[in-house]
Design an enzyme around this catalytic site. Sequence first.
Site, PDB file in Angstrom:
ATOM      1  CE  LYS A  18      -2.477   0.791   3.714  1.00  0.00           C
ATOM      2  NZ  LYS A  18      -1.878  -0.438   4.192  1.00  0.00           N
ATOM      3  CB  THR A  20       5.183  -0.033  -2.469  1.00  0.00           C
ATOM      4  OG1 THR A  20       5.901  -0.576  -1.364  1.00  0.00           O
ATOM      5  CG2 THR A  20       6.066  -0.079  -3.700  1.00  0.00           C
ATOM      6  NE  ARG A  71      -0.521   4.815   8.591  1.00  0.00           N
ATOM      7  CZ  ARG A  71      -0.765   3.538   8.897  1.00  0.00           C
ATOM      8  NH1 ARG A  71      -1.186   3.226  10.100  1.00  0.00           N
ATOM      9  NH2 ARG A  71      -0.574   2.584   8.022  1.00  0.00           N
ATOM     10  CE  LYS A 112       2.272  -3.185   8.586  1.00  0.00           C
ATOM     11  NZ  LYS A 112       2.979  -2.040   8.007  1.00  0.00           N
ATOM     12  CB  ALA A 157      -5.358   1.075  10.487  1.00  0.00           C
ATOM     13  CG  PHE A 164      -3.649  -2.899   8.977  1.00  0.00           C
ATOM     14  CD1 PHE A 164      -2.575  -3.703   8.603  1.00  0.00           C
ATOM     15  CD2 PHE A 164      -3.626  -2.330  10.240  1.00  0.00           C
ATOM     16  CE1 PHE A 164      -1.521  -3.946   9.479  1.00  0.00           C
ATOM     17  CE2 PHE A 164      -2.572  -2.571  11.119  1.00  0.00           C
ATOM     18  CZ  PHE A 164      -1.525  -3.383  10.737  1.00  0.00           C
ATOM     19  CG  PHE A 185       4.524  -9.608  -6.191  1.00  0.00           C
ATOM     20  CD1 PHE A 185       5.447  -9.919  -5.205  1.00  0.00           C
ATOM     21  CD2 PHE A 185       3.534  -8.681  -5.904  1.00  0.00           C
ATOM     22  CE1 PHE A 185       5.381  -9.324  -3.952  1.00  0.00           C
ATOM     23  CE2 PHE A 185       3.468  -8.075  -4.650  1.00  0.00           C
ATOM     24  CZ  PHE A 185       4.386  -8.399  -3.677  1.00  0.00           C
ATOM     25  CD1 TRP A 231       8.924  -3.196  -4.518  1.00  0.00           C
ATOM     26  CD2 TRP A 231       9.688  -4.413  -6.229  1.00  0.00           C
ATOM     27  NE1 TRP A 231       9.930  -3.995  -4.035  1.00  0.00           N
ATOM     28  CE2 TRP A 231      10.425  -4.756  -5.065  1.00  0.00           C
ATOM     29  CE3 TRP A 231       9.999  -5.054  -7.424  1.00  0.00           C
ATOM     30  CZ2 TRP A 231      11.441  -5.702  -5.074  1.00  0.00           C
ATOM     31  CZ3 TRP A 231      11.008  -5.999  -7.435  1.00  0.00           C
ATOM     32  CH2 TRP A 231      11.714  -6.309  -6.266  1.00  0.00           C
TER      33      TRP A 231
END
Length: 559
Positions: free
Chosen positions: A74, A76, A97, A108, A276, A304, A384, A412
């Site tokens: 998210k 990224t 954030r 994480k 969140a 999230f 991916f 990415w």
Amino acid sequence: MSEYKTDIDIAREVSGEHINDIGAKLNIDKVDLVPFGHDKAKISWNAIDSVQKNKDGKLILVTAVTPTPAGEGKTTTSVGLTDGLNKIGKQTTVCLREPSLGPCFGMKGGAAGGGYAQVIPMEDINLHFTGDFHAITSAHSLLSAMIDNHIYWGNSTNIDSRKVAFRRVVDMNDRSLRTITSSLGGSTNGYPREDGFDITVASEVMAIFCLSQNLVELEERLGNIIIAYTRDMTPVRAKQINAHQAMTVLLKDAFRPNLVQTLEGNPALIHGGPFANIAHGCNSVIATKTALKLSDYVVTEAGFGADLGAEKFFDIKCRKAGLAPDAVVLVATVRALKHQGGVAKDKLNNENVEALKIGCSNLGRHIRNLSQFGVPLVVGINKFVSDTEAEFQVIRDYCEQFNVEVSVTSHWEHGGDGAIDLAEKVAKLADSGASQFKTLYDDELPLLEKVETIAKTLYQADEVMADKVVRDKMNWFQENGFGNLPVCIAKTQYSFSTDPQLLGAPTGHSLSIREVRLSAGAEFVVVVCGAIMTMPGLPRVPAADKIKLDENGLVQGLF
């Protein structure tokens, strides 16, 4: 791109522009930047005040499907989309954030994006940054100390020490501090009582920091924190023990938004960081509103999945700050949707169209949920290398029933160039004027009905379960003037239900409320559900095991 390059390797290859040059892109003079080295700065009040008459830019929310161990990207995507929008000539700032140290050293990891869609300086952002979280922790700790000191020196407000409601905090995952006994060791150390710690990102001070729009409001909200109750349940607030003004002093510098940049030299405001799953999951209002005055487009994220982060962004942040988003990006990955369809993590690299079709139910639930807020959306598939064209087509075909466009992105791997298609679709949506934003429930709805509305409408639960103690507490909140506040549901991020193992788009489950907490300063009611903890623990093998300095003094193992 070499497959052996880590995020930190990529970040170190980019020296970045001087922070004064990044400020210039927002028409901020260098005298209005308070520098922390050459690559990060805080924005002065003079600069913030001077742009208040500017027209607001377009606000774009990035949210995601339900998180899985496969990762969704998210942040990224937020960074890649920002770079992509700038590539197509849309002057754009990203608002994110600040990461918490707990996840960085836990499981994480950091939160500065990844690959060629990152914000820099990545190491600083993920560690101490400009010290904002330390200031928030210190302000919170000052209030904790003043509560016990007030009781020790006569307790003029008649606090019942069994009813102190303000827990302590530390910005680290430490399960041993969840429940403690304080003031042991004799009469000189105070009156022993049960206490406990939450992680800083769950602090009410953090929530107030992120929802306040100026220093005057910040001080007022801090003063309104209910710290304890008397024997007859009369609330005692922080301002009654004269803590709020000193707390504001500790926060005055931290309260200014932080300016950094993406790898491609585009502006990024990173400020505040409530989780969140246990808090409201959005960056600060002051950063978002400042960015809207400085930019044509602002990309921001909510933590999230959309059932948590987006719902709280809409029902808490937008409601309180008067924001109206223009478009939403719902981030998904083929891997995550296959996991939702029952594929084990070690099998996610294999093409599995049938499992993907099953897992798309999770995507569909989020699309339906988001549509209830009246904001148009596009689905962004974070690509991916193991994904196949057949799998992308499954998602495109599935989204046709919702009349929602899908964009496959490769930011990415390729940075902004990999997000140009998404940027074009998002800009078209944001410029269309199609947004008819509305919150999910009205202020006047009773608290328990607000919870039921979220549970039944977004989670597809059949019922909300709460014992008499919880219901009595909610009734007390309702009857004592707090019934008009929004609710902030704390639950697992891994499922629409309170059971993290219940994947896909479950129905027929129950939302079990374990506890309710009143955040009178932040102006919401926290509803703790299932087994969610407001103080996480470290995993069996924490990330901290591999974090070290190498022979050149560089951080290794952070990612």
